[in-house]
Design a protein around this motif. Structure first.
Motif, PDB file in Angstrom:
ATOM      1  N   LYS A   1      -9.582  -8.263  -1.300  1.00 15.61           N
ATOM      2  CA  LYS A   1     -10.695  -7.564  -0.655  1.00 15.61           C
ATOM      3  C   LYS A   1     -10.575  -7.528   0.869  1.00 15.61           C
ATOM      4  O   LYS A   1     -11.345  -6.844   1.539  1.00 15.61           O
ATOM      5  N   ARG A   2      -9.614  -8.241   1.427  1.00 19.41           N
ATOM      6  CA  ARG A   2      -9.431  -8.228   2.883  1.00 19.41           C
ATOM      7  C   ARG A   2      -8.873  -6.900   3.375  1.00 19.41           C
ATOM      8  O   ARG A   2      -8.947  -6.599   4.569  1.00 19.41           O
ATOM      9  N   HIS A   3      -8.315  -6.118   2.445  1.00 23.63           N
ATOM     10  CA  HIS A   3      -7.669  -4.868   2.840  1.00 23.63           C
ATOM     11  C   HIS A   3      -8.255  -3.704   2.034  1.00 23.63           C
ATOM     12  O   HIS A   3      -7.736  -3.352   0.965  1.00 23.63           O
ATOM     13  N   PRO A   4      -9.335  -3.087   2.528  1.00 29.11           N
ATOM     14  CA  PRO A   4      -9.997  -1.993   1.793  1.00 29.11           C
ATOM     15  C   PRO A   4      -9.068  -0.823   1.474  1.00 29.11           C
ATOM     16  O   PRO A   4      -9.206  -0.192   0.423  1.00 29.11           O
ATOM     17  N   ASP A   5      -8.128  -0.527   2.376  1.00 31.06           N
ATOM     18  CA  ASP A   5      -7.187   0.572   2.107  1.00 31.06           C
ATOM     19  C   ASP A   5      -6.336   0.271   0.874  1.00 31.06           C
ATOM     20  O   ASP A   5      -6.038   1.158   0.071  1.00 31.06           O
TER      21      ASP A   5
ATOM     22  N   VAL B   1      -7.243  -1.722  -1.628  1.00 26.13           N
ATOM     23  CA  VAL B   1      -8.126  -1.649  -2.801  1.00 26.13           C
ATOM     24  C   VAL B   1      -8.260  -0.196  -3.261  1.00 26.13           C
ATOM     25  O   VAL B   1      -8.119   0.118  -4.449  1.00 26.13           O
ATOM     26  N   ALA B   2      -8.517   0.697  -2.305  1.00 31.80           N
ATOM     27  CA  ALA B   2      -8.701   2.116  -2.647  1.00 31.80           C
ATOM     28  C   ALA B   2      -7.419   2.718  -3.220  1.00 31.80           C
ATOM     29  O   ALA B   2      -7.452   3.444  -4.226  1.00 31.80           O
ATOM     30  N   ALA B   3      -6.276   2.411  -2.601  1.00 38.18           N
ATOM     31  CA  ALA B   3      -4.997   2.947  -3.084  1.00 38.18           C
ATOM     32  C   ALA B   3      -4.670   2.412  -4.472  1.00 38.18           C
ATOM     33  O   ALA B   3      -4.203   3.150  -5.344  1.00 38.18           O
ATOM     34  N   GLY B   4      -4.919   1.131  -4.697  1.00 42.21           N
ATOM     35  CA  GLY B   4      -4.637   0.532  -6.004  1.00 42.21           C
ATOM     36  C   GLY B   4      -5.507   1.117  -7.101  1.00 42.21           C
ATOM     37  O   GLY B   4      -5.032   1.408  -8.207  1.00 42.21           O
ATOM     38  N   LEU B   5      -6.794   1.304  -6.815  1.00 41.36           N
ATOM     39  CA  LEU B   5      -7.706   1.889  -7.813  1.00 41.36           C
ATOM     40  C   LEU B   5      -7.307   3.324  -8.139  1.00 41.36           C
ATOM     41  O   LEU B   5      -7.357   3.739  -9.308  1.00 41.36           O
ATOM     42  N   GLU B   6      -6.905   4.079  -7.120  1.00 41.48           N
ATOM     43  CA  GLU B   6      -6.501   5.464  -7.355  1.00 41.48           C
ATOM     44  C   GLU B   6      -5.279   5.527  -8.263  1.00 41.48           C
ATOM     45  O   GLU B   6      -5.219   6.341  -9.195  1.00 41.48           O
ATOM     46  N   LEU B   7      -4.295   4.652  -8.010  1.00 43.97           N
ATOM     47  CA  LEU B   7      -3.091   4.653  -8.849  1.00 43.97           C
ATOM     48  C   LEU B   7      -3.413   4.206 -10.270  1.00 43.97           C
ATOM     49  O   LEU B   7      -2.954   4.821 -11.244  1.00 43.97           O
TER      50      LEU B   7
ATOM     51  N   ILE C   1       0.836  -1.199   0.000  1.00 42.42           N
ATOM     52  CA  ILE C   1       0.000   0.000   0.000  1.00 42.42           C
ATOM     53  C   ILE C   1       0.874   1.253   0.000  1.00 42.42           C
ATOM     54  O   ILE C   1       0.618   2.216  -0.733  1.00 42.42           O
ATOM     55  N   ASN C   2       1.930   1.242   0.809  1.00 43.24           N
ATOM     56  CA  ASN C   2       2.822   2.405   0.873  1.00 43.24           C
ATOM     57  C   ASN C   2       3.554   2.634  -0.450  1.00 43.24           C
ATOM     58  O   ASN C   2       3.753   3.779  -0.861  1.00 43.24           O
ATOM     59  N   CYS C   3       3.958   1.556  -1.115  1.00 46.21           N
ATOM     60  CA  CYS C   3       4.623   1.690  -2.415  1.00 46.21           C
ATOM     61  C   CYS C   3       3.682   2.310  -3.444  1.00 46.21           C
ATOM     62  O   CYS C   3       4.070   3.194  -4.214  1.00 46.21           O
ATOM     63  N   VAL C   4       2.432   1.849  -3.433  1.00 36.93           N
ATOM     64  CA  VAL C   4       1.437   2.399  -4.354  1.00 36.93           C
ATOM     65  C   VAL C   4       1.219   3.888  -4.069  1.00 36.93           C
ATOM     66  O   VAL C   4       1.143   4.711  -4.990  1.00 36.93           O
ATOM     67  N   ARG C   5       1.138   4.242  -2.794  1.00 35.10           N
ATOM     68  CA  ARG C   5       0.924   5.646  -2.442  1.00 35.10           C
ATOM     69  C   ARG C   5       2.118   6.516  -2.839  1.00 35.10           C
ATOM     70  O   ARG C   5       1.936   7.657  -3.280  1.00 35.10           O
ATOM     71  N   LEU C   6       3.329   5.993  -2.688  1.00 37.58           N
ATOM     72  CA  LEU C   6       4.502   6.777  -3.065  1.00 37.58           C
ATOM     73  C   LEU C   6       4.553   6.987  -4.576  1.00 37.58           C
ATOM     74  O   LEU C   6       4.852   8.093  -5.048  1.00 37.58           O
ATOM     75  N   ILE C   7       4.258   5.949  -5.339  1.00 39.89           N
ATOM     76  CA  ILE C   7       4.233   6.093  -6.804  1.00 39.89           C
ATOM     77  C   ILE C   7       3.177   7.114  -7.206  1.00 39.89           C
ATOM     78  O   ILE C   7       3.397   7.943  -8.103  1.00 39.89           O
TER      79      ILE C   7
END
Length: 459
Positions: free
Chosen positions: A295-299, A301-307, A259-265
């Motif tokens: 789907k176990r980690h909604p945060d 899912v949201a971060a991945g969709l945003e990226l 999740i953090n890697c996705v957010r940094l990118i």
């Protein structure tokens, strides 16, 4: 000695001296003129103190704000308390608004006011100022301690500590980064101290082709915790070797690391000099889709969709790559299972993928496109209905003889009539009308009426 004194009329009033002594107002701090709220001698105005404590999540510290400090109207701590003739105390601005509306009763007791002039409650104002000043002083001291510790950790990692020492290595480095990450995520103000101590350049330098995932995951977590990243730091993080490490951790790291890697990118994509081809990587896209499917980690899912949505918008050639990894059927399958706030980003991605021929074919070939899109109509938001209609339009236009009857079987006719009769915008109604016309052209009126399940009156 009792904490309340009985009034001749039978009511009770708080005895301030006893309340302070017995601790129900948070103890008895040693008050100077400034702490006691003596005019303009306060080092920080009361409202600013409250706002800063709230912004830091420190509100009342370890103790709840005493009930006598709370305005009964706004349910927030008072800054300028005034008392009515009924003995009830309110924030001056709140009770002034109440009286300005023509009310002549006490908001709490609903007693009729025989005098509408609020009397400033100087004693209570001083107590509120003293209580929050004490909380504020403790908060500032803790913050200074946290800031000092964060700077100390940064200097230890850089090898610039006093006395002079070698930079931390191995497990000591990991432990220091973990503590620094804990400070940064728990106390937002620490992120500024990290930057001022040279932490951003340090963390950026730690990411590279030979960085272990243990070090890399902690460094990335700190970078996305709110540490200010300037243009130079972002440019350094966009180097191929560093992006490659992020992609590796995205595919192989723990969920939080992914999740953090996705957010940094995603943060890097907002930079002016970002090169879109940086994200045109199959391994990166596969890692993002894997995170979205979990789907176990909604945060996540949201971060991945945003990226993924940002990649579709920033780099059109990447859309074909996204389609090639099977993103279309995977996203379509997830539509009905996603949290409400994630449905719109997912539909935005599918809409962007439908702009390329490969995406349109993938939508048509997916067996769940029509039924899932029909179920989303008038379900989440007007924007989602618009996107779902666009998907159905694409599919029905490509194969009208096959898709139109299937859409009617899924209940599209009734949904389209509902959209047309609803309070939606004219553009959406026009879109629904055109799709309805397309469906009627590919089946008889008898079949259309039966599929729509219309009553005789509507027919």
């Amino acid at each position: 000695m009792p904490q309340y004194q009985e009034l001749p009329c039978g009511g009770l009033v708080l005895d301030i001296d006893t309340a302070l002594k017995d601790g129900i107002l948070g103890g008895a701090p040693e008050l100077g003129d400034a702490a006691a709220g003596d005019g303009g001698k306060q080092p920080v105005e009361l409202r600013k103190m409250m706002d800063e404590l709230d912004a830091a999540g420190e509100g009342g510290g370890d103790e709840a704000v005493p009930a006598v400090f709370i305005c009964p109207i706004s349910l927030e701590p008072m800054v300028d308390p005034v008392t009515l003739c009924t003995g009830q105390t309110y924030e001056s601005a709140n009770i002034s608004r109440w009286l300005a509306l023509g009310h002549r009763t006490c908001p709490t007791t609903m007693q009729e006011l025989w005098d509408v002039t609020p009397i400033p409650n100087t004693t209570l104002r001083q107590l509120i100022g003293a209580w929050f000043f004490r909380r504020y002083t403790r908060f500032k001291k803790r913050s200074a301690d946290f800031h000092g510790r964060a700077a100390e950790l940064v200097h230890g990692l850089r090898g610039t500590a006093v006395p002079k020492r070698q930079p931390l290595k191995g497990q000591s480095r990991v432990a220091a980064l973990r503590e620094l990450r804990s400070l940064a995520t728990t106390h937002q103000s620490v992120t500024k101290a990290i930057a001022e101590a040279g932490g951003v350049a340090l963390l950026t330098s730690l990411l590279g082709p030979f960085t272990s995932h243990a070090v890399g995951s902690e460094a990335v977590a700190i970078l996305v915790s709110g540490v200010p990243l300037d243009a130079d730091a972002k440019a350094a993080l966009m180097q191929p070797a560093k992006v490659s490490l992020l992609v590796d951790m995205l595919n192989e790291g723990a969920v939080d690391t992914k999740i953090n890697c996705v957010r940094l990118i995603r943060i890097l994509m907002d930079e002016k000099g970002f090169r879109p081809e940086t994200v045109a990587s199959l391994s990166l896209l596969v890692g993002v889709m894997r995170l979205i499917r979990d789907k176990r980690h909604p945060d996540g899912v949201a971060a991945g969709l945003e990226l993924l949505s940002s990649i579709c918008a920033a780099h059109r050639p990447a859309r074909c790559l996204i389609v090639s990894i099977g993103a279309v059927p995977q996203l379509v399958e997830l539509l009905l299972e996603l949290p409400m706030e994630c449905v719109e980003p997912a539909l935005d991605i599918l809409d962007a993928l439908a702009a390329v021929p490969e995406g349109r074919i993938a939508l048509k070939d997916c067996s769940r496109t029509i039924p899932n899109a029909v179920r989303l109509l008038m379900r989440v938001s007007e924007a989602c209905t618009h996107r779902a209609l666009s998907m159905l339009w694409v599919v029905c236009r490509m194969a009208p003889e096959e898709s139109a009857p299937a859409a009617l079987d899924a209940g599209l006719g009734a949904k389209l009539l509902l959209v047309i009769q609803s309070g939606c915008g004219p553009e959406l109604k026009q879109q629904a009308s055109e799709l309805l016309k397309l469906c009627t052209l590919n089946c008889t009126s008898t079949v259309f009426i039966s599929k729509c399940k219309l009553t005789k009156t509507i027919q």
